[in-house]
Scaffold this motif. Structure first.
Motif, PDB file in Angstrom:
ATOM      1  N   LEU A   1       0.877  -1.286   0.122  1.00 18.26           N
ATOM      2  CA  LEU A   1      -0.008  -0.048   0.083  1.00 18.26           C
ATOM      3  C   LEU A   1       0.626   1.137  -0.092  1.00 18.26           C
ATOM      4  CD1 LEU A   1      -2.771   1.207   0.278  1.00 18.26           C
ATOM      5  CD2 LEU A   1      -2.765   0.926   2.731  1.00 18.26           C
ATOM      6  N   ALA A   2       1.967   1.138   0.623  1.00 21.18           N
ATOM      7  CA  ALA A   2       2.934   2.385   0.693  1.00 21.18           C
ATOM      8  C   ALA A   2       3.968   2.553  -0.583  1.00 21.18           C
ATOM      9  CB  ALA A   2       3.888   2.210   1.999  1.00 21.18           C
ATOM     10  N   HIS A   3       3.979   1.507  -1.256  1.00 26.55           N
ATOM     11  CA  HIS A   3       4.983   1.646  -2.550  1.00 26.55           C
ATOM     12  C   HIS A   3       4.181   2.122  -3.770  1.00 26.55           C
ATOM     13  CE1 HIS A   3       7.789   0.204  -5.337  1.00 26.55           C
ATOM     14  NE2 HIS A   3       8.533  -0.318  -4.144  1.00 26.55           N
ATOM     15  N   PRO A   4       5.161   3.067  -4.365  1.00 29.42           N
ATOM     16  CA  PRO A   4       4.776   3.817  -5.360  1.00 29.42           C
ATOM     17  C   PRO A   4       4.256   3.176  -6.581  1.00 29.42           C
ATOM     18  CG  PRO A   4       6.830   4.414  -4.786  1.00 29.42           C
ATOM     19  CD  PRO A   4       6.452   3.562  -3.954  1.00 29.42           C
ATOM     20  N   SER A   5       4.865   1.774  -6.670  1.00 26.18           N
ATOM     21  CA  SER A   5       4.492   1.204  -8.032  1.00 26.18           C
ATOM     22  C   SER A   5       3.115   0.777  -8.005  1.00 26.18           C
ATOM     23  CB  SER A   5       5.504  -0.052  -8.096  1.00 26.18           C
ATOM     24  OG  SER A   5       5.305  -1.044  -7.048  1.00 26.18           O
ATOM     25  N   TYR A   6       2.361   0.653  -6.904  1.00 27.87           N
ATOM     26  CA  TYR A   6       0.876   0.143  -7.020  1.00 27.87           C
ATOM     27  C   TYR A   6       0.013   1.278  -7.265  1.00 27.87           C
ATOM     28  CZ  TYR A   6       2.918  -4.293  -5.708  1.00 27.87           C
ATOM     29  OH  TYR A   6       3.839  -5.612  -5.820  1.00 27.87           O
ATOM     30  N   GLU A   7       0.617   2.268  -7.131  1.00 22.61           N
ATOM     31  CA  GLU A   7      -0.217   3.685  -7.494  1.00 22.61           C
ATOM     32  C   GLU A   7      -1.809   3.729  -7.125  1.00 22.61           C
ATOM     33  OE1 GLU A   7      -0.496   3.648 -11.914  1.00 22.61           O
ATOM     34  OE2 GLU A   7       1.552   4.673 -11.949  1.00 22.61           O
ATOM     35  N   VAL A   8      -1.759   3.488  -5.615  1.00 22.62           N
ATOM     36  CA  VAL A   8      -3.195   3.934  -4.869  1.00 22.62           C
ATOM     37  C   VAL A   8      -3.188   5.376  -4.747  1.00 22.62           C
ATOM     38  CG1 VAL A   8      -4.336   3.350  -2.874  1.00 22.62           C
ATOM     39  CG2 VAL A   8      -2.806   1.484  -3.672  1.00 22.62           C
ATOM     40  N   SER A   9      -4.276   5.753  -5.461  1.00 25.13           N
ATOM     41  CA  SER A   9      -4.392   7.206  -5.057  1.00 25.13           C
ATOM     42  C   SER A   9      -4.770   7.730  -3.706  1.00 25.13           C
ATOM     43  CB  SER A   9      -5.679   7.865  -6.030  1.00 25.13           C
ATOM     44  OG  SER A   9      -6.717   7.130  -5.620  1.00 25.13           O
ATOM     45  N   LYS A  10      -4.274   9.024  -3.438  1.00 24.61           N
ATOM     46  CA  LYS A  10      -4.722   9.706  -2.242  1.00 24.61           C
ATOM     47  C   LYS A  10      -5.508  11.108  -2.741  1.00 24.61           C
ATOM     48  CE  LYS A  10      -0.709   7.806  -0.259  1.00 24.61           C
ATOM     49  NZ  LYS A  10      -0.270   6.927  -1.418  1.00 24.61           N
ATOM     50  N   THR A  11      -6.592  11.323  -1.855  1.00 22.92           N
ATOM     51  CA  THR A  11      -7.258  12.739  -2.093  1.00 22.92           C
ATOM     52  C   THR A  11      -7.339  13.471  -1.002  1.00 22.92           C
ATOM     53  OG1 THR A  11      -8.843  11.343  -3.862  1.00 22.92           O
ATOM     54  CG2 THR A  11      -9.579  13.511  -2.801  1.00 22.92           C
ATOM     55  N   TYR A  12      -7.111  14.837  -1.121  1.00 25.95           N
ATOM     56  CA  TYR A  12      -6.877  15.672  -0.250  1.00 25.95           C
ATOM     57  C   TYR A  12      -7.850  16.977  -0.263  1.00 25.95           C
ATOM     58  CZ  TYR A  12      -2.487  13.593   0.622  1.00 25.95           C
ATOM     59  OH  TYR A  12      -1.313  12.673   0.956  1.00 25.95           O
ATOM     60  N   VAL A  13      -8.169  17.541   0.715  1.00 20.66           N
ATOM     61  CA  VAL A  13      -8.974  18.738   0.108  1.00 20.66           C
ATOM     62  C   VAL A  13      -7.972  19.892   1.169  1.00 20.66           C
ATOM     63  CG1 VAL A  13     -10.824  20.190   1.339  1.00 20.66           C
ATOM     64  CG2 VAL A  13     -11.362  18.140   0.539  1.00 20.66           C
TER      65      VAL A  13
ATOM     66  N   VAL B   1      -7.796  17.825  -4.325  1.00 18.72           N
ATOM     67  CA  VAL B   1      -6.637  17.209  -5.022  1.00 18.72           C
ATOM     68  C   VAL B   1      -6.483  15.874  -5.037  1.00 18.72           C
ATOM     69  CG1 VAL B   1      -4.132  17.389  -5.581  1.00 18.72           C
ATOM     70  CG2 VAL B   1      -5.435  19.468  -4.835  1.00 18.72           C
ATOM     71  N   THR B   2      -6.390  15.033  -6.133  1.00 22.80           N
ATOM     72  CA  THR B   2      -6.054  13.615  -6.046  1.00 22.80           C
ATOM     73  C   THR B   2      -4.952  13.440  -6.876  1.00 22.80           C
ATOM     74  OG1 THR B   2      -8.395  12.771  -6.140  1.00 22.80           O
ATOM     75  CG2 THR B   2      -6.848  11.161  -6.648  1.00 22.80           C
ATOM     76  N   LEU B   3      -3.885  12.769  -6.335  1.00 22.77           N
ATOM     77  CA  LEU B   3      -2.742  12.227  -6.808  1.00 22.77           C
ATOM     78  C   LEU B   3      -2.310  10.843  -6.182  1.00 22.77           C
ATOM     79  CD1 LEU B   3       0.163  14.422  -5.281  1.00 22.77           C
ATOM     80  CD2 LEU B   3      -1.932  14.240  -4.388  1.00 22.77           C
ATOM     81  N   HIS B   4      -1.091  10.444  -7.173  1.00 28.94           N
ATOM     82  CA  HIS B   4      -0.613   8.991  -6.519  1.00 28.94           C
ATOM     83  C   HIS B   4       0.756   9.147  -5.913  1.00 28.94           C
ATOM     84  CE1 HIS B   4      -3.322   7.584  -9.531  1.00 28.94           C
ATOM     85  NE2 HIS B   4      -3.172   6.586  -9.088  1.00 28.94           N
ATOM     86  N   SER B   5       1.493  10.218  -5.718  1.00 29.15           N
ATOM     87  CA  SER B   5       2.741  10.422  -5.327  1.00 29.15           C
ATOM     88  C   SER B   5       2.521  10.389  -3.842  1.00 29.15           C
ATOM     89  CB  SER B   5       3.445  11.990  -5.806  1.00 29.15           C
ATOM     90  OG  SER B   5       4.445  12.331  -5.080  1.00 29.15           O
ATOM     91  N   GLY B   6       3.697   9.918  -3.214  1.00 24.70           N
ATOM     92  CA  GLY B   6       3.537   9.655  -1.647  1.00 24.70           C
ATOM     93  C   GLY B   6       4.781  10.816  -1.047  1.00 24.70           C
TER      94      GLY B   6
ATOM     95  N   ASP C   1      -3.695  14.060 -10.652  1.00 25.29           N
ATOM     96  CA  ASP C   1      -4.710  13.066 -11.250  1.00 25.29           C
ATOM     97  C   ASP C   1      -5.949  14.054 -11.520  1.00 25.29           C
ATOM     98  OD1 ASP C   1      -3.058  11.001 -11.398  1.00 25.29           O
ATOM     99  OD2 ASP C   1      -3.973  10.485  -9.493  1.00 25.29           O
ATOM    100  N   GLN C   2      -6.413  14.957 -10.429  1.00 26.75           N
ATOM    101  CA  GLN C   2      -7.598  15.610 -10.498  1.00 26.75           C
ATOM    102  C   GLN C   2      -7.318  16.806  -9.497  1.00 26.75           C
ATOM    103  OE1 GLN C   2     -11.139  13.529  -9.415  1.00 26.75           O
ATOM    104  NE2 GLN C   2     -10.653  11.927 -10.675  1.00 26.75           N
ATOM    105  N   ALA C   3      -7.786  18.054 -10.060  1.00 24.82           N
ATOM    106  CA  ALA C   3      -7.635  19.238  -9.321  1.00 24.82           C
ATOM    107  C   ALA C   3      -8.854  19.996  -9.629  1.00 24.82           C
ATOM    108  CB  ALA C   3      -6.279  20.088  -9.468  1.00 24.82           C
ATOM    109  N   LYS C   4      -9.818  20.217  -8.535  1.00 30.67           N
ATOM    110  CA  LYS C   4     -10.938  20.839  -8.657  1.00 30.67           C
ATOM    111  C   LYS C   4     -11.190  21.891  -7.669  1.00 30.67           C
ATOM    112  CE  LYS C   4     -15.836  19.724  -8.866  1.00 30.67           C
ATOM    113  NZ  LYS C   4     -16.984  18.770  -8.929  1.00 30.67           N
ATOM    114  N   LEU C   5     -11.539  23.186  -7.932  1.00 26.24           N
ATOM    115  CA  LEU C   5     -11.936  23.929  -6.797  1.00 26.24           C
ATOM    116  C   LEU C   5     -13.273  23.653  -6.234  1.00 26.24           C
ATOM    117  CD1 LEU C   5     -11.478  26.932  -5.706  1.00 26.24           C
ATOM    118  CD2 LEU C   5     -12.761  27.821  -7.553  1.00 26.24           C
ATOM    119  N   VAL C   6     -13.163  23.701  -5.119  1.00 30.33           N
ATOM    120  CA  VAL C   6     -14.393  23.366  -4.222  1.00 30.33           C
ATOM    121  C   VAL C   6     -15.196  24.391  -3.678  1.00 30.33           C
ATOM    122  CG1 VAL C   6     -15.285  22.150  -2.243  1.00 30.33           C
ATOM    123  CG2 VAL C   6     -13.383  21.219  -3.298  1.00 30.33           C
TER     124      VAL C   6
END
Length: 242
Positions: free
Chosen positions: A126-138, A183-188, A167-172
């Motif tokens: 889950l922590a490894h970047p090669s599996y590209e599990v996305s993370k979403t933030y506000v 914001v949603t991205l894969h980078s950790g 991956d996504q960036a949207k004004l709320v």
């Protein structure tokens, strides 16, 4: 038929999918797959620790003595189990649960979703970047964020340690001298969201992680803990190819 393993309907019942009788009906109607093949045979025995079982396409996690939990980490809490400086840690919120390890980190000033487990293979993948599990933030950021800025985040920007893109960036919501951005991205990478917004001239004032892949924070209150659901664990196992 092999005498090894556990009957499929019993595995489904123990996983909380249905009663044994209802599980037999699911099998009869072709709604159950084992290792990629539809099963209609009643009494099929499987190894519940290794068989990939799906009901209506949804993965049923293997039965293992592991814990998988979500913590809504409050702001000011450090993502460690012990802190030599006496600051509050995630361990302070786990109560009587066993020894768990956090998957990845949130810096002390960032609140939100943190997954903890005692399953080493699960945590490592889950922590490894090669599996590209996305993370979403506000993120609540300074200034009015424009569509041009959002496009820069999605197209990609270069930081000191290399390029990164959302991956996504949207004004709320625009709030006068500040903005809420999802914001949603894969980078950790360390403090990556804060550094991205610094790079486009909108420093982060407040940051919360609200999702990791299919796992959503929802209405879990700060400091509260809940178990991952069967569907969440199954979806993560598929993403990580476990």
């Amino acid at each position: 038929m092999s005498d090894e393993g556990v009957r499929l309907q019993k595995v489904l019942a123990q996983a909380g999918v249905a009663s044994r009788r209802a599980a037999e009906d699911l099998i009869f109607r072709g709604r159950v797959e084992v290792n990629g093949e539809v099963v209609r045979e009643q009494g099929l025995r499987v190894d519940p620790a290794t068989a990939v079982i799906r009901v209506d396409g949804k993965r049923i996690p293997p039965q293992q003595p592991h814990e998988y939990v979500v913590l809504n980490k409050p702001r000011g809490v450090v993502s460690t189990m012990e802190d030599p400086h006496g600051r509050p840690t995630v361990a302070d919120y786990l109560g009587e649960r066993g020894r768990l390890f956090h998957v990845g980190r949130l810096d002390a000033d960032t609140e939100g979703l943190l997954i903890l487990t005692n399953d080493g293979d699960f945590a490592q993948r889950l922590a490894h970047p090669s599996y590209e599990v996305s993370k979403t933030y506000v993120a609540e950021v300074a200034g009015q964020v424009t569509e041009a800025t959002l496009k820069r985040l999605r197209t990609g920007i270069r930081l000191d340690d290399g390029p990164v893109q959302a991956d996504q960036a949207k004004l709320v919501q625009g709030l006068g001298d500040r903005s809420l951005v999802r914001v949603t991205l894969h980078s950790g990478r360390n403090r990556i969201v804060r550094r991205m917004f610094d790079a486009v001239g909108h420093p982060v004032r407040k940051l919360s992680r609200i999702a990791i892949g299919p796992v959503k924070l929802g209405d879990l209150k700060p400091g509260a803990v809940r178990d991952l659901t069967r569907d969440e664990i199954g979806a993560l196992l598929d993403l990580m190819k476990l």
